[in-house]
Design an enzyme around this catalytic site. Structure first.
Site, short mmCIF file in Angstrom:
data_model
loop_
_atom_site.label_atom_id
_atom_site.label_comp_id
_atom_site.label_asym_id
_atom_site.label_seq_id
_atom_site.Cartn_x
_atom_site.Cartn_y
_atom_site.Cartn_z
CG ASP A 173 10.24 -0.31 -12.10
OD1 ASP A 173 11.39 0.17 -12.03
OD2 ASP A 173 9.72 -0.93 -11.16
CB CYS A 232 -2.71 1.91 -2.59
SG CYS A 232 -4.48 1.93 -2.85
CD GLU A 263 -1.14 9.51 4.82
OE1 GLU A 263 -0.67 8.77 5.71
OE2 GLU A 263 -1.37 9.11 3.67
CG HIS A 281 -1.60 5.18 5.04
ND1 HIS A 281 -0.61 6.12 4.99
CD2 HIS A 281 -1.03 4.04 4.57
CE1 HIS A 281 0.51 5.59 4.52
NE2 HIS A 281 0.27 4.31 4.26
#
Length: 530
Positions: A173, A232, A263, A281
């Site tokens: 990160d 996710c 989606e 989702h």
């Protein structure tokens, strides 16, 4: 008149009640979220729009949203909102990034367990009456290395949970400091190192130009053989076609995806592959999370519409309800200072320089910057506000700089705004007294003490006798009543200014007659929104 809010997606009754309890008129019409034409026909009546993921807030919809001030997304993702178009229209876009953090993190952990032990396939096999115990050989999580891409809110929770499972956690990160990583008990690494070492990789970053396809074909090829990948976060972070090939070749041992590049996902390269767990989702789909984000978005929208508090905004500096109470007078002052200069400037602005001194230097300066710029831009475009003005200023190439400093004068705090245009430089400074009322304290380097009024008359002249008499006489002849009058000069016989606060708008004939006297270098009528 009470603000009106439209809820165009499913939201809990408790969230609806929050609006009602705060005195906000609310219409619950979840059927509109899937009917863009009906939504466009209705949206013009509302100050706020509360949504989930079904409603699409497009530029076309915003053209019909003539009164809209805020869009509140119950959830973290705002891919269904055109934030650039909203900013240009002056509409704040809020989300609720903290309401579903735990739920999403727990789903990632659950998906990791599922792919490690092939639980969905084993369940389907057993339901089919088979007993294939030897077919489903899994792996333990204990002592495995988990690579976390994105160690922010959700990623940080995943790190904590993984440590509880006795996993070795490494994190990539760019915004994670060594000190924070040490406090979290994780090892900070670069992406190359993470790809090389991780037994499991989980993604927890937003989809941006920098993160799109962060697990590209090239990066997937750098991963450890037998790696398992969990996503996710957002579709588009992983090259799904390349991942499918590597699953089939055996380089990647398994994958668990809750999000997909397209989606709703009715077809995808990952579907029907062995040891691939897919869910539709569901990251935020728990009773607790849905209730949390619904309540949070209702509170945030109510706080903004009633008190001006800006929380979790994506296109404007946030300002909590507590900050709004303290900063309210200073935000108004910042806008007045900008408005003064904006009304005085006729040519193109090149730069805006803002100085914050004393107590105001410790406030939310980004919000104050936005107020200054809004005040300036409103002079030529009255529909500008703190959301749209900075966007338009950036598009025009206006350079904005700020300076904050310790108390340097007699006032506890003040704001000074300097604008550089094509032809000249103008500056004005102001402060807020204990009564909360803003004051102009310096114009063009000349000290004054002028209360800000709705209708004001500003003049500049040489410091000679007769100016006050001429001003008073002409204003009296036209029935213009003076509520407040302030004078200032650079030095005896030098440049002087006068600023009068009038009870009514300045008549154009007053400007003509004062100019015709030849005594004044500049005569300007100014209007301020109090």
């Amino acid at each position: 008149m009470a603000p009106k809010v439209l809820i165009s997606d499913k939201l809990s009754n408790a969230a609806i009640q929050i609006f009602k309890d705060r005195g906000i008129e609310v219409d619950f019409r979840p059927e509109l979220g899937k009917d863009k034409e009906a939504l466009a026909a209705a949206i013009g009546d509302y100050d706020g729009l509360a949504i989930r993921s079904a409603t699409k807030v497009t530029a076309a919809l915003l053209e019909h949203a003539t009164n809209l001030k805020v869009v509140g997304r119950a959830g973290i993702g705002t891919d269904n909102v055109d934030k650039e178009a909203a900013s240009k229209k002056g509409v704040i876009v809020m989300n609720t990034p903290f309401g579903n953090m735990i739920t999403t993190a727990e789903h990632a952990i659950a998906m990791m367990f599922a792919v490690a032990r092939q639980i969905p396939e084993a369940s389907a096999s057993t339901h089919a009456g088979k007993w294939e115990k030897s077919k489903f050989m899994g792996v333990e999580l204990t002592a495995k290395t988990l690579g976390v891409i994105g160690a922010g809110n959700i990623g940080g929770i995943v790190c904590d949970r993984a440590k509880g499972l006795k996993m070795k956690v490494i994190a990539y990160d760019p915004f994670l400091s060594e000190e924070k990583a040490e406090k979290m008990g994780v090892e900070k690494v670069d992406l190359e190192e993470l790809l090389k070492r991780a037994d499991f990789i989980t993604l927890h970053v937003p989809l941006t130009d920098q993160t799109r396809n962060i697990l590209s074909r090239e990066n997937l090829a750098k991963t450890k053989k037998g790696v398992r990948i969990i996503n996710c976060a957002r579709g588009g972070l992983v090259d799904e076609a390349a991942l499918a090939e590597m699953l089939q070749s055996g380089h990647v041992a398994g994958a668990a995806f809750d999000v997909f590049s397209v989606e709703p996902a009715v077809e995808n390269p990952l579907f029907n592959l062995p040891n691939v767990v897919c869910t539709p989702h569901l990251g935020a789909s728990t009773t607790e999370a849905q209730e949390n984000v619904a309540l949070q978005v209702a509170e945030q929208m109510a706080n903004y519409l009633l008190d001006g508090a800006v929380e979790n905004a994506l296109n404007m500096p946030s300002m909590t309800a507590e900050e709004a109470k303290v900063m309210g007078p200073w935000v108004k002052l910042a806008e007045h200072l900008g408005s003064f200069i904006g009304q005085m400037t006729d040519d193109a602005i090149k730069a805006i320089n803002i100085t914050y001194d004393g107590l105001v230097a410790g406030m939310n300066l980004k919000a104050l910057d936005a107020a200054v710029v809004a005040g300036i831009m409103k002079a030529s475009q009255p529909d500008m506000n703190m959301v749209s003005a900075p966007v338009v200023a950036k598009e025009r190439g206006i350079q904005i700089s700020t300076t904050s400093q310790d108390k340097s004068g007699v006032f506890d705090g003040y704001i000074k705004v300097t604008v550089v245009s094509e032809s000249k430089e103008r500056s004005i400074a102001g402060t807020c007294f204990s009564d909360g009322k803003p004051r102009f304290i310096q114009i063009k380097g000349i000290n004054i003490d002028a209360e800000v009024g709705e209708h004001m008359l500003y003049t500049t002249n040489a410091d000679v006798p007769g100016i006050i008499g001429t001003l008073g006489t002409l204003l009296g002849q036209h029935g213009a009543n003076v509520a407040n009058f302030t004078l200032g000069r650079s030095k005896a016989g030098g440049e002087a200014i006068a600023i009068a606060y009038l009870d009514a708008a300045v008549d154009a004939d007053i400007i003509k007659e004062l100019t015709a006297t030849g005594l004044f270098k500049q005569v300007k009528a100014l209007e301020f929104n109090l």
